[in-house]
Design a protein around this motif. Structure first.
Motif, PDB file in Angstrom:
ATOM      1  N   ARG A  85       0.815  -1.213   0.000  1.00  0.00           N
ATOM      2  CA  ARG A  85       0.000   0.000   0.000  1.00  0.00           C
ATOM      3  C   ARG A  85       0.847   1.261   0.000  1.00  0.00           C
ATOM      4  N   LEU A  86       1.907   1.265   0.805  1.00  0.00           N
ATOM      5  CA  LEU A  86       2.788   2.432   0.820  1.00  0.00           C
ATOM      6  C   LEU A  86       3.529   2.572  -0.508  1.00  0.00           C
ATOM      7  N   SER A  87       3.872   1.448  -1.128  1.00  0.00           N
ATOM      8  CA  SER A  87       4.540   1.491  -2.418  1.00  0.00           C
ATOM      9  C   SER A  87       3.623   2.097  -3.485  1.00  0.00           C
ATOM     10  N   LEU A  88       2.360   1.696  -3.489  1.00  0.00           N
ATOM     11  CA  LEU A  88       1.415   2.262  -4.457  1.00  0.00           C
ATOM     12  C   LEU A  88       1.194   3.746  -4.221  1.00  0.00           C
ATOM     13  N   ALA A  89       1.118   4.140  -2.956  1.00  0.00           N
ATOM     14  CA  ALA A  89       0.949   5.564  -2.647  1.00  0.00           C
ATOM     15  C   ALA A  89       2.148   6.364  -3.140  1.00  0.00           C
ATOM     16  N   ARG A  90       3.354   5.817  -2.971  1.00  0.00           N
ATOM     17  CA  ARG A  90       4.561   6.498  -3.455  1.00  0.00           C
ATOM     18  C   ARG A  90       4.562   6.598  -4.978  1.00  0.00           C
ATOM     19  N   LYS A  91       4.142   5.527  -5.641  1.00  0.00           N
ATOM     20  CA  LYS A  91       4.086   5.551  -7.102  1.00  0.00           C
ATOM     21  C   LYS A  91       3.114   6.626  -7.583  1.00  0.00           C
ATOM     22  N   CYS A  92       1.951   6.698  -6.952  1.00  0.00           N
ATOM     23  CA  CYS A  92       0.965   7.713  -7.334  1.00  0.00           C
ATOM     24  C   CYS A  92       1.526   9.110  -7.094  1.00  0.00           C
ATOM     25  N   SER A  93       2.172   9.301  -5.951  1.00  0.00           N
ATOM     26  CA  SER A  93       2.732  10.603  -5.614  1.00  0.00           C
ATOM     27  C   SER A  93       3.761  11.041  -6.648  1.00  0.00           C
ATOM     28  N   LYS A  94       4.599  10.119  -7.082  1.00  0.00           N
ATOM     29  CA  LYS A  94       5.632  10.441  -8.072  1.00  0.00           C
ATOM     30  C   LYS A  94       5.009  10.863  -9.395  1.00  0.00           C
ATOM     31  N   VAL A  95       3.936  10.193  -9.777  1.00  0.00           N
ATOM     32  CA  VAL A  95       3.235  10.558 -11.014  1.00  0.00           C
ATOM     33  C   VAL A  95       2.607  11.939 -10.880  1.00  0.00           C
ATOM     34  N   PHE A  96       1.931  12.197  -9.762  1.00  0.00           N
ATOM     35  CA  PHE A  96       1.262  13.485  -9.553  1.00  0.00           C
ATOM     36  C   PHE A  96       2.257  14.644  -9.534  1.00  0.00           C
ATOM     37  N   ARG A  97       3.479  14.385  -9.041  1.00  0.00           N
ATOM     38  CA  ARG A  97       4.478  15.445  -8.986  1.00  0.00           C
ATOM     39  C   ARG A  97       5.119  15.709 -10.348  1.00  0.00           C
ATOM     40  N   THR A  98       4.901  14.806 -11.293  1.00  0.00           N
ATOM     41  CA  THR A  98       5.511  14.942 -12.618  1.00  0.00           C
ATOM     42  C   THR A  98       4.534  15.442 -13.672  1.00  0.00           C
ATOM     43  N   TYR A  99       3.287  14.982 -13.589  1.00  0.00           N
ATOM     44  CA  TYR A  99       2.272  15.349 -14.590  1.00  0.00           C
ATOM     45  C   TYR A  99       1.175  16.202 -13.951  1.00  0.00           C
ATOM     46  N   PRO A 100       0.599  17.110 -14.717  1.00  0.00           N
ATOM     47  CA  PRO A 100      -0.547  17.863 -14.196  1.00  0.00           C
ATOM     48  C   PRO A 100      -1.799  16.986 -14.158  1.00  0.00           C
ATOM     49  N   LEU A 101      -2.684  17.267 -13.230  1.00  0.00           N
ATOM     50  CA  LEU A 101      -3.954  16.536 -13.160  1.00  0.00           C
ATOM     51  C   LEU A 101      -4.920  17.108 -14.183  1.00  0.00           C
ATOM     52  N   SER A 131      -6.639  -1.260 -23.127  1.00  0.00           N
ATOM     53  CA  SER A 131      -7.196  -1.182 -21.776  1.00  0.00           C
ATOM     54  C   SER A 131      -6.096  -0.881 -20.769  1.00  0.00           C
ATOM     55  N   LEU A 132      -6.500  -0.268 -19.667  1.00  0.00           N
ATOM     56  CA  LEU A 132      -5.586   0.054 -18.579  1.00  0.00           C
ATOM     57  C   LEU A 132      -5.972  -0.758 -17.351  1.00  0.00           C
ATOM     58  N   ARG A 133      -4.968  -1.216 -16.608  1.00  0.00           N
ATOM     59  CA  ARG A 133      -5.229  -1.936 -15.360  1.00  0.00           C
ATOM     60  C   ARG A 133      -4.962  -1.004 -14.200  1.00  0.00           C
ATOM     61  N   ALA A 134      -5.863  -0.973 -13.250  1.00  0.00           N
ATOM     62  CA  ALA A 134      -5.765  -0.033 -12.137  1.00  0.00           C
ATOM     63  C   ALA A 134      -5.797  -0.774 -10.804  1.00  0.00           C
ATOM     64  N   LYS A 135      -4.997  -0.273  -9.866  1.00  0.00           N
ATOM     65  CA  LYS A 135      -4.943  -0.830  -8.515  1.00  0.00           C
ATOM     66  C   LYS A 135      -5.185   0.287  -7.509  1.00  0.00           C
ATOM     67  N   ASP A 136      -6.134   0.064  -6.614  1.00  0.00           N
ATOM     68  CA  ASP A 136      -6.403   1.028  -5.560  1.00  0.00           C
ATOM     69  C   ASP A 136      -5.242   1.043  -4.568  1.00  0.00           C
ATOM     70  N   ALA A 137      -4.857   2.241  -4.131  1.00  0.00           N
ATOM     71  CA  ALA A 137      -3.700   2.379  -3.240  1.00  0.00           C
ATOM     72  C   ALA A 137      -3.912   1.720  -1.887  1.00  0.00           C
ATOM     73  N   LEU A 138      -5.174   1.456  -1.509  1.00  0.00           N
ATOM     74  CA  LEU A 138      -5.459   0.787  -0.240  1.00  0.00           C
ATOM     75  C   LEU A 138      -5.946  -0.644  -0.445  1.00  0.00           C
ATOM     76  N   GLY A 139      -5.847  -1.120  -1.664  1.00  0.00           N
ATOM     77  CA  GLY A 139      -6.189  -2.512  -1.925  1.00  0.00           C
ATOM     78  C   GLY A 139      -7.663  -2.803  -2.038  1.00  0.00           C
ATOM     79  N   ARG A 140      -8.503  -1.759  -2.160  1.00  0.00           N
ATOM     80  CA  ARG A 140      -9.932  -2.007  -2.321  1.00  0.00           C
ATOM     81  C   ARG A 140     -10.184  -2.614  -3.695  1.00  0.00           C
ATOM     82  N   GLY A 141     -11.056  -3.598  -3.766  1.00  0.00           N
ATOM     83  CA  GLY A 141     -11.288  -4.313  -5.010  1.00  0.00           C
ATOM     84  C   GLY A 141     -12.651  -4.055  -5.609  1.00  0.00           C
ATOM     85  N   ARG A 142     -13.185  -2.859  -5.412  1.00  0.00           N
ATOM     86  CA  ARG A 142     -14.477  -2.512  -5.989  1.00  0.00           C
ATOM     87  C   ARG A 142     -14.360  -1.221  -6.786  1.00  0.00           C
TER      88      ARG A 142
END
Length: 209
Positions: A85-101, A131-142
């Motif tokens: 979960r912390l790894s996914l949060a870090r990955k998301c953070s790195k993307v957000f700091r590089t690309y605009p939302l 298609s894109l595969r997505a993973k929730d940063a907290l592991g939610r599967g819905r």
């Protein structure tokens, strides 16, 4: 294992509104929130499993061995979940700091797997050819509620990215479902986009759990 087709649209999370802005102005709030929740979940269970394991060495009673084994495996499992979960949060953070939302709508639900993996497509512009595969940063599967109405996306589709769902604030990391399928689009990206993807940590396929 793939979730039956008849279920994929009905499985939606009941996540309450996020305690931070979800209008694309505060990705740092989303990252910090997900990190805190991951730590809280870890601290909720890890001490219990730790006690189950430690009591084996305190009391030296053979019949407590099964309980100690449960504690040991429980500690390993909770550590594994925390790291993921912390790894996914870090990955998301790195993307957000590089690309605009950027707001992207609509989002097409393409499929779901029991491994808490969601498959989707963005339907704006000329349409995503893969298609894109997505993973929730907290592991939610819905599916996040309202995801089909649009998300705040940061990234470059042939490489991947991350997004935040308006309202619930759920944060997901994503990359092409079939990495090789998008290879020709990455080859046509040009050195500037490739370098940007490298800085964001999405130049190569990521191992996401």
């Amino acid at each position: 294992m793939t979730v039956p087709e008849r279920w994929k649209d009905g499985l939606e999370s009941d996540t309450p509104p996020a305690p931070y802005p979800t209008d694309g102005t505060d990705f740092r709030g989303a990252v910090r929130y997900h990190q805190r929740v991951a730590l809280k979940r870890f601290l909720k269970f890890f001490p219990v499993f730790l006690l189950l394991w430690v009591q084996l060495f305190v009391f030296h009673l053979d019949y407590l061995l099964p309980v100690g084994i449960v504690g040991m495996f429980g500690m390993v499992w909770t550590l594994f979940l925390l790291a993921g979960r912390l790894s996914l949060a870090r990955k998301c953070s790195k993307v957000f700091r590089t690309y605009p939302l950027e707001f992207r709508t609509p989002v097409e639900k393409y499929g779901m797997e029991s491994t808490h993996t969601l498959y989707l497509r963005f339907g704006d512009q000329t349409g995503t050819p893969f298609s894109l595969r997505a993973k929730d940063a907290l592991g939610r599967g819905r599916w996040p509620v309202g995801i089909t109405d649009g998300v705040w996306f940061a990234g470059d589709e042939p490489f991947g990215g991350a997004f935040i769902v308006p309202g619930s604030g759920e944060m997901l990391f994503l990359q092409p479902k079939e990495w090789t399928e998008a290879e020709k689009y990455r080859k046509d990206a040009g050195p500037e986009r490739v370098e940007k993807a490298r800085r964001a940590g999405i130049k190569r396929p990521a191992r996401i759990r």
